[in-house]
Design a protein around this motif. Structure first.
Motif, PDB file in Angstrom:
ATOM      1  N   ALA A   1       1.224   4.248  -7.518  1.00 19.72           N
ATOM      2  CA  ALA A   1       0.620   5.338  -6.744  1.00 19.72           C
ATOM      3  C   ALA A   1       1.065   5.274  -5.286  1.00 19.72           C
ATOM      4  O   ALA A   1       1.348   6.307  -4.659  1.00 19.72           O
ATOM      5  N   LEU A   2       1.127   4.053  -4.728  1.00 26.11           N
ATOM      6  CA  LEU A   2       1.614   3.884  -3.360  1.00 26.11           C
ATOM      7  C   LEU A   2       3.024   4.446  -3.213  1.00 26.11           C
ATOM      8  O   LEU A   2       3.325   5.135  -2.233  1.00 26.11           O
ATOM      9  N   ASP A   3       3.889   4.160  -4.173  1.00 24.05           N
ATOM     10  CA  ASP A   3       5.265   4.640  -4.090  1.00 24.05           C
ATOM     11  C   ASP A   3       5.303   6.169  -4.025  1.00 24.05           C
ATOM     12  O   ASP A   3       6.084   6.754  -3.261  1.00 24.05           O
ATOM     13  N   GLU A   4       4.465   6.830  -4.810  1.00 23.98           N
ATOM     14  CA  GLU A   4       4.423   8.290  -4.793  1.00 23.98           C
ATOM     15  C   GLU A   4       3.855   8.805  -3.469  1.00 23.98           C
ATOM     16  O   GLU A   4       4.331   9.804  -2.918  1.00 23.98           O
ATOM     17  N   ILE A   5       2.854   8.120  -2.940  1.00 25.08           N
ATOM     18  CA  ILE A   5       2.297   8.491  -1.638  1.00 25.08           C
ATOM     19  C   ILE A   5       3.362   8.389  -0.547  1.00 25.08           C
ATOM     20  O   ILE A   5       3.480   9.261   0.325  1.00 25.08           O
ATOM     21  N   LEU A   6       4.177   7.333  -0.584  1.00 22.31           N
ATOM     22  CA  LEU A   6       5.222   7.162   0.428  1.00 22.31           C
ATOM     23  C   LEU A   6       6.280   8.253   0.317  1.00 22.31           C
ATOM     24  O   LEU A   6       6.855   8.670   1.326  1.00 22.31           O
ATOM     25  N   ARG A   7       6.558   8.726  -0.897  1.00 24.22           N
ATOM     26  CA  ARG A   7       7.485   9.862  -1.042  1.00 24.22           C
ATOM     27  C   ARG A   7       6.934  11.095  -0.337  1.00 24.22           C
ATOM     28  O   ARG A   7       7.684  11.858   0.289  1.00 24.22           O
ATOM     29  N   SER A   8       5.645  11.301  -0.426  1.00 25.39           N
ATOM     30  CA  SER A   8       5.026  12.441   0.258  1.00 25.39           C
ATOM     31  C   SER A   8       5.073  12.267   1.767  1.00 25.39           C
ATOM     32  O   SER A   8       5.284  13.235   2.516  1.00 25.39           O
TER      33      SER A   8
ATOM     34  N   HIS B   1       6.879  13.998   6.781  1.00 24.27           N
ATOM     35  CA  HIS B   1       7.186  13.429   8.102  1.00 24.27           C
ATOM     36  C   HIS B   1       8.580  12.802   8.072  1.00 24.27           C
ATOM     37  O   HIS B   1       8.730  11.573   8.192  1.00 24.27           O
ATOM     38  N   PRO B   2       9.615  13.630   7.956  1.00 31.02           N
ATOM     39  CA  PRO B   2      10.980  13.078   7.903  1.00 31.02           C
ATOM     40  C   PRO B   2      11.392  12.383   9.187  1.00 31.02           C
ATOM     41  O   PRO B   2      12.362  11.614   9.192  1.00 31.02           O
ATOM     42  N   GLU B   3      10.672  12.638  10.267  1.00 33.62           N
ATOM     43  CA  GLU B   3      10.997  11.982  11.535  1.00 33.62           C
ATOM     44  C   GLU B   3      10.570  10.516  11.541  1.00 33.62           C
ATOM     45  O   GLU B   3      11.016   9.737  12.389  1.00 33.62           O
ATOM     46  N   LEU B   4       9.719  10.129  10.603  1.00 35.30           N
ATOM     47  CA  LEU B   4       9.210   8.765  10.542  1.00 35.30           C
ATOM     48  C   LEU B   4       9.976   7.972   9.492  1.00 35.30           C
ATOM     49  O   LEU B   4      10.075   8.386   8.340  1.00 35.30           O
ATOM     50  N   ALA B   5      10.531   6.841   9.893  1.00 36.27           N
ATOM     51  CA  ALA B   5      11.233   5.977   8.951  1.00 36.27           C
ATOM     52  C   ALA B   5      10.206   5.193   8.145  1.00 36.27           C
ATOM     53  O   ALA B   5       9.601   4.242   8.642  1.00 36.27           O
ATOM     54  N   VAL B   6       9.982   5.624   6.909  1.00 39.10           N
ATOM     55  CA  VAL B   6       9.045   4.948   6.012  1.00 39.10           C
ATOM     56  C   VAL B   6       9.861   4.190   4.962  1.00 39.10           C
ATOM     57  O   VAL B   6      10.559   4.799   4.159  1.00 39.10           O
ATOM     58  N   ILE B   7       9.774   2.875   4.999  1.00 37.22           N
ATOM     59  CA  ILE B   7      10.591   2.033   4.125  1.00 37.22           C
ATOM     60  C   ILE B   7       9.686   1.326   3.127  1.00 37.22           C
ATOM     61  O   ILE B   7       8.810   0.549   3.509  1.00 37.22           O
ATOM     62  N   ARG B   8       9.890   1.623   1.862  1.00 40.45           N
ATOM     63  CA  ARG B   8       9.159   0.937   0.798  1.00 40.45           C
ATOM     64  C   ARG B   8       9.974  -0.288   0.382  1.00 40.45           C
ATOM     65  O   ARG B   8      11.135  -0.169  -0.005  1.00 40.45           O
ATOM     66  N   VAL B   9       9.372  -1.466   0.494  1.00 39.98           N
ATOM     67  CA  VAL B   9      10.047  -2.704   0.135  1.00 39.98           C
ATOM     68  C   VAL B   9       9.404  -3.267  -1.128  1.00 39.98           C
ATOM     69  O   VAL B   9       8.244  -3.683  -1.110  1.00 39.98           O
ATOM     70  N   SER B  10      10.139  -3.255  -2.228  1.00 42.54           N
ATOM     71  CA  SER B  10       9.615  -3.863  -3.449  1.00 42.54           C
ATOM     72  C   SER B  10       9.957  -5.345  -3.414  1.00 42.54           C
ATOM     73  O   SER B  10      11.122  -5.728  -3.356  1.00 42.54           O
ATOM     74  N   VAL B  11       8.918  -6.154  -3.399  1.00 47.14           N
ATOM     75  CA  VAL B  11       9.074  -7.598  -3.231  1.00 47.14           C
ATOM     76  C   VAL B  11       8.943  -8.284  -4.585  1.00 47.14           C
ATOM     77  O   VAL B  11       7.950  -8.100  -5.297  1.00 47.14           O
ATOM     78  N   GLY B  12       9.940  -9.063  -4.940  1.00 42.81           N
ATOM     79  CA  GLY B  12       9.911  -9.829  -6.169  1.00 42.81           C
ATOM     80  C   GLY B  12       9.154 -11.131  -5.998  1.00 42.81           C
ATOM     81  O   GLY B  12       8.571 -11.391  -4.939  1.00 42.81           O
ATOM     82  N   PRO B  13       9.140 -11.980  -7.018  1.00 40.72           N
ATOM     83  CA  PRO B  13       8.415 -13.253  -6.949  1.00 40.72           C
ATOM     84  C   PRO B  13       8.817 -14.080  -5.721  1.00 40.72           C
ATOM     85  O   PRO B  13      10.000 -14.325  -5.489  1.00 40.72           O
ATOM     86  N   THR B  14       7.829 -14.476  -4.951  1.00 41.49           N
ATOM     87  CA  THR B  14       8.066 -15.158  -3.677  1.00 41.49           C
ATOM     88  C   THR B  14       7.181 -16.390  -3.588  1.00 41.49           C
ATOM     89  O   THR B  14       5.971 -16.319  -3.851  1.00 41.49           O
TER      90      THR B  14
END
Length: 250
Positions: A158-165, A170-183
């Motif tokens: 759901a977060l990923d879809e929210i970030l697409r919106s 707001h194309p002027e805002l750099a919104v970067i979704r970082v998918s983090v693997g096992p850490t």
């Protein structure tokens, strides 16, 4: 001469989820690279000590509480004047089989992992600079769910879809979704039932979801901070989705 694609010196950063794990490592790395940091998390006792070490500010924050989000973001915005970057690493990870995941657990996972992250961005909008960056931690397993973590994976999807919106509106805002693997070095298993985890671990191993080696938490933190530097140095492009996975060993 410093490399502008790595330099975050002077950058004013709000780090949400800074009391442990990736957020804690981010705070340390950001300070070492010359950034000014404001730290937010639920465990204010741990956060206060860290903030004092980093000459930053500590703010108690439960991101499932919208009013708390508003209070903290306004405090940080007033103190900094403006925000150059937001890094959101908070996460609720309830371990339970899906038939044992009750209504309250579902709602809390969504309120922290999806709605909470969006409300931080919404509240921060008036304080963001023209070249600001938002880095939001998601999960490497979205679309490939593990047994026993349904609420976490669904809320991160759901977060990923929210970030697409957010990017669309707001194309002027750099919104970067970082998918983090096992850490390694995170507290994702804190409070989980050990017997249940043993069963889940066997299921994950059977499905090939246990890497031979996990990513180092400091490497993940510095990689996320470098995304801030690159986005600010190259404002006409944005790396909107980044996957940080453990490097395969030979």
């Amino acid at each position: 001469m410093s490399d502008r694609h790595a330099n975050i010196a002077g950058t004013r950063i709000l780090i949400v989820g800074a009391s442990s794990g990736i957020g804690h490592a981010l705070a340390l790395a950001a300070h070492s690279r010359g950034a000014r940091v404001a730290l937010a998390a639920r465990r204010i006792d741990r956060l206060g000590q860290l903030a004092a070490e980093l000459d930053g500010s500590a703010h108690e924050l439960d991101v499932s509480d919208p009013h708390a989000i508003e209070d903290v973001v306004h405090q940080v915005g007033a103190a900094f004047g403006q925000l150059d970057a937001i890094v959101f690493t908070s996460a609720a990870v309830p371990f339970a089989l899906i038939e044992d995941t009750d209504y309250t657990t579902w709602l809390h996972a969504y309120s922290v992992n999806a709605v909470g992250a969006s409300h931080v961005l919404r509240t921060a909008l008036p304080y963001l600079t023209e070249n600001s960056v938002a880095v939001i931690a998601s999960s490497h397993d979205v679309g490939h769910p593990r047994v026993g973590v349904a609420a976490y994976h669904a809320s991160k999807a759901a977060l990923d879809e929210i970030l697409r919106s957010w990017r669309a509106e707001h194309p002027e805002l750099a919104v970067i979704r970082v998918s983090v693997g096992p850490t390694e070095g995170t507290e994702i298993l804190r409070g989980a039932d050990r017997d249940l985890l043993a069963d889940l671990y066997r299921a994950w191993a059977h499905q090939g979801q246990i890497p031979a080696k996990m990513s180092a938490v400091d490497d993940v933190a510095n990689a996320m901070l470098s995304l801030v530097a690159v986005a600010r140095a190259n404002p006409s492009v944005v790396t909107d989705i980044v996957h940080l996975a453990p490097r395969a060993s030979r």
